[in-house]
Design a protein around this motif. Structure first.
Motif, PDB file in Angstrom:
ATOM      1  N   PRO A 900       0.880  -1.137  -0.214  1.00 19.04           N
ATOM      2  CA  PRO A 900       0.250   0.023   0.157  1.00 19.04           C
ATOM      3  C   PRO A 900       0.660   1.255   0.036  1.00 19.04           C
ATOM      4  N   VAL A 901       1.899   1.106   0.631  1.00 20.55           N
ATOM      5  CA  VAL A 901       2.956   2.354   0.654  1.00 20.55           C
ATOM      6  C   VAL A 901       3.354   2.932  -0.741  1.00 20.55           C
ATOM      7  N   ASN A 902       3.411   1.759  -1.780  1.00 23.24           N
ATOM      8  CA  ASN A 902       3.973   2.391  -3.019  1.00 23.24           C
ATOM      9  C   ASN A 902       2.583   2.721  -3.870  1.00 23.24           C
ATOM     10  N   GLY A 903       1.311   2.653  -3.356  1.00 21.66           N
ATOM     11  CA  GLY A 903       0.256   2.913  -3.944  1.00 21.66           C
ATOM     12  C   GLY A 903      -0.175   4.361  -4.210  1.00 21.66           C
ATOM     13  N   PHE A 904       0.764   5.329  -3.305  1.00 18.32           N
ATOM     14  CA  PHE A 904       0.593   6.731  -3.444  1.00 18.32           C
ATOM     15  C   PHE A 904       1.818   7.130  -3.563  1.00 18.32           C
ATOM     16  N   GLU A 905       2.387   7.947  -4.616  1.00 18.18           N
ATOM     17  CA  GLU A 905       3.838   8.601  -4.512  1.00 18.18           C
ATOM     18  C   GLU A 905       3.499  10.145  -4.715  1.00 18.18           C
ATOM     19  N   LYS A 906       4.202  10.812  -3.866  1.00 14.47           N
ATOM     20  CA  LYS A 906       3.815  12.314  -4.019  1.00 14.47           C
ATOM     21  C   LYS A 906       5.529  13.021  -4.166  1.00 14.47           C
ATOM     22  N   ASN A 907       5.237  14.284  -4.382  1.00  9.43           N
ATOM     23  CA  ASN A 907       6.481  14.992  -4.836  1.00  9.43           C
ATOM     24  C   ASN A 907       7.447  14.331  -5.606  1.00  9.43           C
ATOM     25  N   LEU A 908       6.757  14.003  -6.937  1.00  6.04           N
ATOM     26  CA  LEU A 908       7.631  13.181  -7.922  1.00  6.04           C
ATOM     27  C   LEU A 908       8.644  14.384  -8.533  1.00  6.04           C
ATOM     28  N   ASN A 909       7.641  15.523  -9.284  1.00  9.38           N
ATOM     29  CA  ASN A 909       8.253  16.335  -9.926  1.00  9.38           C
ATOM     30  C   ASN A 909       8.742  15.785 -11.122  1.00  9.38           C
ATOM     31  N   ASP A 910       7.930  14.919 -11.905  1.00 12.53           N
ATOM     32  CA  ASP A 910       8.398  14.240 -13.152  1.00 12.53           C
ATOM     33  C   ASP A 910       7.990  14.976 -14.168  1.00 12.53           C
ATOM     34  N   LYS A 911       8.769  15.596 -14.957  1.00 10.61           N
ATOM     35  CA  LYS A 911       8.709  16.522 -16.094  1.00 10.61           C
ATOM     36  C   LYS A 911       8.629  15.564 -17.364  1.00 10.61           C
ATOM     37  N   VAL A 912       7.550  15.623 -18.096  1.00  8.63           N
ATOM     38  CA  VAL A 912       7.176  14.875 -19.089  1.00  8.63           C
ATOM     39  C   VAL A 912       6.962  15.971 -20.304  1.00  8.63           C
ATOM     40  N   ASN A 913       7.661  15.728 -21.382  1.00 10.84           N
ATOM     41  CA  ASN A 913       7.498  16.837 -22.670  1.00 10.84           C
ATOM     42  C   ASN A 913       6.319  16.356 -23.568  1.00 10.84           C
ATOM     43  N   ALA A 914       5.967  17.179 -24.494  1.00 14.54           N
ATOM     44  CA  ALA A 914       4.915  16.634 -25.550  1.00 14.54           C
ATOM     45  C   ALA A 914       5.158  15.239 -26.107  1.00 14.54           C
ATOM     46  N   ASN A 915       4.317  14.462 -26.114  1.00 15.28           N
ATOM     47  CA  ASN A 915       4.269  12.926 -27.023  1.00 15.28           C
ATOM     48  C   ASN A 915       5.279  12.118 -26.244  1.00 15.28           C
ATOM     49  N   GLU A 916       5.875  12.540 -25.010  1.00 11.93           N
ATOM     50  CA  GLU A 916       6.730  11.454 -24.203  1.00 11.93           C
ATOM     51  C   GLU A 916       5.660  10.689 -23.370  1.00 11.93           C
ATOM     52  N   VAL A 917       6.193   9.216 -22.931  1.00 15.39           N
ATOM     53  CA  VAL A 917       5.545   8.259 -22.063  1.00 15.39           C
ATOM     54  C   VAL A 917       6.342   8.137 -20.952  1.00 15.39           C
ATOM     55  N   ILE A 918       5.403   8.163 -19.964  1.00 15.92           N
ATOM     56  CA  ILE A 918       6.259   7.875 -18.484  1.00 15.92           C
ATOM     57  C   ILE A 918       5.171   6.514 -17.886  1.00 15.92           C
ATOM     58  N   CYS A 919       5.891   5.633 -17.173  1.00 18.83           N
ATOM     59  CA  CYS A 919       5.332   4.553 -16.614  1.00 18.83           C
ATOM     60  C   CYS A 919       5.304   4.453 -15.118  1.00 18.83           C
ATOM     61  N   TYR A 920       4.039   4.030 -14.614  1.00 22.69           N
ATOM     62  CA  TYR A 920       4.102   3.882 -13.142  1.00 22.69           C
ATOM     63  C   TYR A 920       3.683   2.818 -12.909  1.00 22.69           C
ATOM     64  N   SER A 921       3.898   1.805 -11.805  1.00 23.92           N
ATOM     65  CA  SER A 921       3.523   0.308 -11.822  1.00 23.92           C
ATOM     66  C   SER A 921       3.337  -0.056 -10.322  1.00 23.92           C
ATOM     67  N   ALA A 922       2.680  -1.019 -10.123  1.00 20.41           N
ATOM     68  CA  ALA A 922       2.239  -1.404  -8.664  1.00 20.41           C
ATOM     69  C   ALA A 922       1.969  -3.062  -8.708  1.00 20.41           C
ATOM     70  N   ALA A 923       2.300  -3.597  -7.739  1.00 22.15           N
ATOM     71  CA  ALA A 923       1.743  -5.013  -7.532  1.00 22.15           C
ATOM     72  C   ALA A 923       0.451  -5.048  -6.810  1.00 22.15           C
ATOM     73  N   LEU A 924      -0.320  -5.977  -7.436  1.00 31.41           N
ATOM     74  CA  LEU A 924      -2.007  -5.989  -6.977  1.00 31.41           C
ATOM     75  C   LEU A 924      -2.197  -7.619  -7.060  1.00 31.41           C
ATOM     76  N   ARG A 925      -3.376  -7.861  -6.181  1.00 31.73           N
ATOM     77  CA  ARG A 925      -3.908  -9.178  -6.034  1.00 31.73           C
ATOM     78  C   ARG A 925      -5.439  -8.879  -6.305  1.00 31.73           C
ATOM     79  N   VAL A 926      -6.123  -9.441  -7.080  1.00 35.38           N
ATOM     80  CA  VAL A 926      -7.473  -9.309  -7.317  1.00 35.38           C
ATOM     81  C   VAL A 926      -8.117 -10.656  -6.676  1.00 35.38           C
ATOM     82  N   SER A 927      -9.186 -10.279  -5.890  1.00 39.93           N
ATOM     83  CA  SER A 927     -10.045 -11.529  -5.105  1.00 39.93           C
ATOM     84  C   SER A 927     -11.530 -11.337  -5.734  1.00 39.93           C
TER      85      SER A 927
END
Length: 1084
Positions: A900-927
């Protein structure tokens, strides 16, 4: 076939005749209740015609067939089974099973049944109904015995005896109980009637026909067909009618000349019944084809020579007209019942054909009347007096009682009577044409409609209804698509008709059309001279000098015209009701499309003449009006309008070489904003002695002129005062959805007057597009988003000054649209004005988000395993340069994050230019539950802002993907306990098996040997995993080489879990393991 001759029985479906005897509805209330229910006939009941009879039965005796009698079908034979001979007689008796005088009542019932049976001659069935009002305590055996005893006494079968309990029906005659009993009784009646008609069919079919006489064979087939109809066997009836019809068709050459009319009457009756049954069977095309065959065979046959060739021809034409009319009547009844007709197949074509044949019969009758002697008295006695008493269909009334022809005197008297009774019936033709016209109008047959209108005009003219004929001719001639060579005949007749009845208006209208050059080429006339003579008070001469007309008749016409002209007659001709006339009016406005209120505009009027002769006009009057119109399609117009004073242009002369052109000014006073100004009518006043007017309304003005050839405009729009406020420059805003965009409106006062109390408003309901109405605004020094916006611009704005208005808004929907802002202000005298300012917006999404689910090895999955861990990968492609401050996974109820700690990330300050792609991921379980096949994973919250200073952050929430979930009753994971893993060193791996099933699972694990690892321990192990528990199994392997190696493979086998699901569960194991080489220190 004449339907009056056939009788009313042919108009409806035949019903089975049933007589009810023994009922006294007047004195016995329960009898009245029974009669009321039986007489209440509805479409869903049995096809019975029920009659209540009392006293002696009047049933005609059985008549022996006489094979030598002349004639084909007897007129009274169908009525015998429809009105006189019942298929069933029902006897009602009030009798209880335990009646104290049972024997006497039984004898009474026996006597009644015997009396009725003695009066029958045709095998009519008899039924007995016992009305029992009180419930009895008699046992079923006693009732059965007495019922059997009663049947034996009355010589009835058990199916002919019925019981009707009526104890509670006196006060409520329409109860469901009585209804149900009567329905059952009617079904039994119908069954008995069926047996009666079947018996009659066998009797008729067994009769022999001497010498295969065609008349007797047709008679036999008709009887079989009609009785089959009564038996409700319409398919057999149609087959027998067709056999009788084919017999007539095959022997048409053998018909005796004196019996042709009788044969035709029978053929028409058979054709009517065949077409009726085809329509009843929903085989309309078969019925139409039958009528076509009937037309091709019998319409083209020789009319005959009896009683005279001329009368035989007239009778043949009237018979053909009646055939077409009757088929059209059947066709229309079927259309009313639900049949779909077409423009090419509808009742109108047959009504039209009937009218044409009837018109030909009228011509023949008129010729007969002219050639017949005029001084012959009507014969006495009347040979046609017994027309309604003939024995056979189509029989001549003067030949009743004769084997062949009557005496010569009687035959001559009959010819004289028929000739004197015949009349030319134009009204009958007009009635048929009117019916055909209504059908063509209904099915959109425009060309056939024009044809019928021409025929109606000719018929009305022949019937001396000149005005009606002129109206129809005018409606047809108005069709500009018709060629002049085709219209000239109608115009020729219409002109002569108007001239003959001295109709000034109609004759002048014809002259105006004939003065056109197109008519002059195909129909030379002196209409120009006639037109001028009438205007100058001179009686016109012949409109067509080349026509052959007696001078005495022409002189009589001129004298009538002179009397009409001396009465100072006047006329008014509507130009729009004529196809064309020799005069044309063109009007236009010489100004801009939109003009100001209270301005003056120029109107151009041009009068063009196609005739070479000079026409003098007393006055040309131009009528103008202004009316309100809808700015948008959603707004409705009103009847409010303003009529201006007419403009008179005075006297003038026009001809083909000298057109008239005038330009006048009109003051648009009192006209309101957003109205249009048009020329509503131009009237030409002409004539000296006989005064007349030609009116050109909006449909006749500029009629023959192409739009591109019109000088000026056909109408003007009245606008308000030109706006004195405008934007100093156009405003186009490119923004992202959700972000607060800042722009500035620069307004300039372009008038010569100062403005006061300037206010800018945004009104959602007045926006043209939904995207614009969804925009939210931020007021000055505010942080709240509002759907309505109001801003006080300034108190005072002098002429030529400018003012800047800051504007902050957030677009909510993507697209290119325009924001309409209303700027209201006041000028002198506190007159309030409003101006619309437009701001163009191009809004688009800030980024495109796509999400996928990966397994532990980073491979995308199209489906995931229930209760197993996976990796959620979210790709964000930016549409502009932005900075992502934080992301948060908002998972659905069925999905949980493994960390759960990795489910919310703040103060990233990730700059993304036009047409660029950035990826975020997390492990999950579905029940999820077992019955849920596809599951939404939730949403993702992204907080971002423009990569520019002083920008306001925006929080956007986007949906994550939906993915199918595969049930997984057992999950497997692995953990490497040895760290680090070194080549040729023992490596301990722990496998965990977790059960998510409600049952105990017994599973076998098999370790696959390979050349990369050495294995220590048992290769195959069987474990029992309890519900919701975990079993661990440790394995020790040794890597024989270093590097990234394939993970040790295992295989699972279980009786409770399918192999396919076990294979899916193995996807949660890692695919590779990294093994380090040995260090030199460890080697030492």
């Amino acid at each position: 076939m004449d339907p009056i001759e056939a009788g009313d029985w042919i108009a409806g479906r035949p019903l089975q005749l049933v007589f009810l005897s023994g009922l006294d509805p007047t004195n016995k209330p329960h009898h009245n209740s029974i009669v009321t229910v039986f007489r209440n006939r509805t479409a869903d009941k049995q096809p019975l015609q029920i009659r209540v009879v009392s006293g002696e039965l009047d049933i005609p005796p059985k008549r022996e067939e006489n094979s030598c009698e002349k004639g084909i079908l007897r007129r009274d034979w169908p009525l015998k089974y429809l009105e006189k001979v019942p298929a069933l007689i029902v006897v009602f008796i009030d009798l209880e099973w335990n009646h104290p005088s049972w024997e006497e009542k039984k004898t009474e019932a026996e006597s009644k049944v015997a009396s009725i049976r003695a009066s029958l001659r045709h095998g009519t069935k008899v039924a007995l109904i016992l009305i029992q009002q009180k419930p009895t305590s008699v046992s079923d055996n006693v009732a059965a015995d007495r019922a059997h005893e009663l049947c034996q006494a009355c010589s009835l079968s058990s199916k002919q005896l019925f019981i009707l309990p009526a104890d509670s029906l006196v006060s409520e005659p329409n109860t469901n109980s009585l209804q149900n009993f009567t329905l059952k009784l009617e079904a039994a009646f119908h069954e008995l009637c069926q047996s009666f008609y079947q018996q009659r069919l066998k009797s008729i079919r067994s009769r022999s026909i001497p010498n295969n006489s065609p008349a007797l064979m047709v008679r036999q087939q008709f009887k079989l067909a009609f009785l089959s109809e009564l038996r409700q066997d319409t398919h057999t009836a149609l087959r027998n009618y067709r056999l009788a019809y084919d017999q007539c068709k095959d022997t048409v050459e053998q018909w005796d000349a004196v019996d042709v009319f009788e044969w035709r009457s029978v053929v028409g009756l058979l054709n009517y019944k065949m077409c009726e049954l085809c329509f009843l069977h929903s085989t309309a095309l078969e019925s139409i084809n039958q009528m076509r065959r009937h037309t091709s065979i019998f319409f083209s046959s020789a009319p005959g020579i009896y009683p005279t060739p001329h009368l035989a021809s007239i009778e043949h034409l009237l018979w053909k007209s009646k055939q077409c009319y009757q088929f059209a009547h059947l066709f229309e009844k079927s259309v009313i019942s639900g049949l779909s007709a077409l423009a090419t197949l509808n009742p109108g074509t047959h009504l039209d054909q009937a009218a044409n044949v009837y018109a030909a019969a009228n011509v023949e009758i008129l010729a007969l009347k002219r050639s017949a002697p005029q001084n012959l008295a009507y014969p006495t006695p009347d040979p046609l007096a017994n027309a309604s008493s003939t024995v056979f269909f189509g029989q001549r009334p003067w030949r009743i009682g004769y084997e062949g022809l009557a005496s010569a005197e009687v035959e001559a008297a009959a010819v004289n009577a028929i000739t004197q009774r015949l009349v030319v019936n134009h009204e009958g033709v007009i009635s048929l044409l009117s019916a055909a016209l209504a059908q063509y109008q209904k099915y959109g047959c425009l060309r056939m409609k024009k044809k019928v209108m021409m025929e109606m005009a000719n018929t009305c003219y022949a019937n001396n209804e000149i005005q009606r004929a002129l109206r129809f001719w005018g409606m047809v001639i108005k069709d500009g698509a018709l060629p002049y060579s085709f219209r000239k005949d109608m115009m020729h007749r219409a002109t002569w008709a108007a001239y003959a009845i001295t109709s000034v208006q109609d004759f002048m209208a014809c002259c105006m059309q004939l003065m056109c050059p197109a008519y002059a080429e195909v129909l030379p006339s002196s209409c120009a001279t006639c037109f001028s003579d009438i205007l100058n008070g001179i009686a016109p001469g012949s409109p067509f000098p080349s026509d052959d007309i007696a001078q005495e008749q022409l002189q009589s016409y001129r004298q009538q015209w002179q009397r009409v002209i001396m009465e100072r007659s006047s006329f008014v001709v509507q130009a729009s009701k004529l196809a064309e006339i020799f005069l044309e009016i063109r009007v236009s406005f010489l100004d801009d499309q939109t003009v100001d209120q209270n301005s003056k505009v120029a109107v151009r009027v041009e009068v063009i003449s196609k005739a070479d002769s000079v026409v003098s006009l007393n006055d040309v009057i131009v009528h103008l009006k202004s009316k309100q119109f809808a700015i948008e399609s959603s707004q409705s117009t009103t009847d409010e309008s303003l009529i201006y004073d007419p403009i008179r242009l005075g006297k003038m002369e026009v001809c083909s070489k000298k057109p008239m052109q005038r330009v006048v000014l009109i003051d648009l006073k009192n006209a309101q904003c957003n109205w249009i100004v048009t020329v509503s009518k131009v009237t030409l006043d002409l004539g000296n002695v006989c005064r007349g007017q030609i009116e050109f309304d909006e449909n006749a003005l500029n009629r023959n002129c192409l739009v591109e050839n019109i000088v000026g405009l056909e109408f003007l729009k009245i606008g308000g005062d030109k706006s004195s406020v405008k934007l100093d420059n156009s405003v186009n805003v490119d923004c992202l959805i959700g972000e607060v965009t800042k722009t500035e409106l620069v307004i300039r006062n372009t008038s010569k007057k100062p403005f006061h109390n300037l206010q800018l408003d945004f009104k959602r309901q007045e926006q043209k597009r939904a995207e614009a109405a969804a925009v939210l605004f931020v007021e000055k020094e505010g942080t709240e988003l509002k759907s309505e916006f109001s801003f006080d611009v300034c108190e005072h704005l002098n002429s030529g000054d400018i003012v800047s208005i800051p504007l902050m808004f957030a677009a909510q929907l993507i697209g290119d649209y325009v924001l309409q802002l209303e700027l209201s202000y006041k000028i002198e005298d506190d007159l309030e004005k409003k101006t619309i300012l437009e701001v163009a917006v191009n809004a688009k999404d800030p980024f495109i988000v796509s999400s996928t689910v990966l397994n532990i090895n980073g491979i995308p999955m199209s489906s995931i395993l229930n209760n197993c861990e996976h990796i959620l990968s979210v790709q964000i492609q930016s549409a502009a340069s932005i900075i992502i401050d934080s992301v948060e996974f908002l998972m659905a109820d069925v999905a949980t994050l493994c960390d759960p700690v990795n489910g919310f990330e703040k103060n990233l300050n990730d700059k993304v230019n036009a047409n660029e792609v950035i990826c975020y991921s997390a492990a999950l379980r579905v029940s999820v539950k077992e019955d849920e096949s596809e599951t939404p994973l939730g949403r993702m919250s992204i907080e971002w802002k423009r990569a520019a200073p002083n920008t306001i952050p925006v929080r956007s929430v986007v949906p994550l993907c939906r993915i199918p979930v595969i049930p997984c009753p057992i999950a497997i994971t692995s953990h490497i306990k040895t760290n680090p893993t070194i080549v040729r060193q023992p490596i301990e791996i722990c496998f965990e098996l977790t059960s998510h099933s409600e049952e105990v699972i017994e599973i076998s694990i098999n370790f696959d040997l390979n050349d990369v690892f050495m294995f220590s321990g048992e290769r195959k192990i069987t474990l029992t995993v309890l519900p919701s528990s975990t079993r661990r199994m440790n394995v020790i392997v040794m890597a024989l080489s270093a590097g990234r190696l394939n993970f040790p493979k295992i295989s699972l086998k279980s009786v409770q879990v399918p192999d396919l699901i076990l294979q899916q569960s193995l996807r949660t194991l890692p695919a590779t393991i990294f093994v380090l080489p040995k260090s030199k220190d460890s080697t030492a």
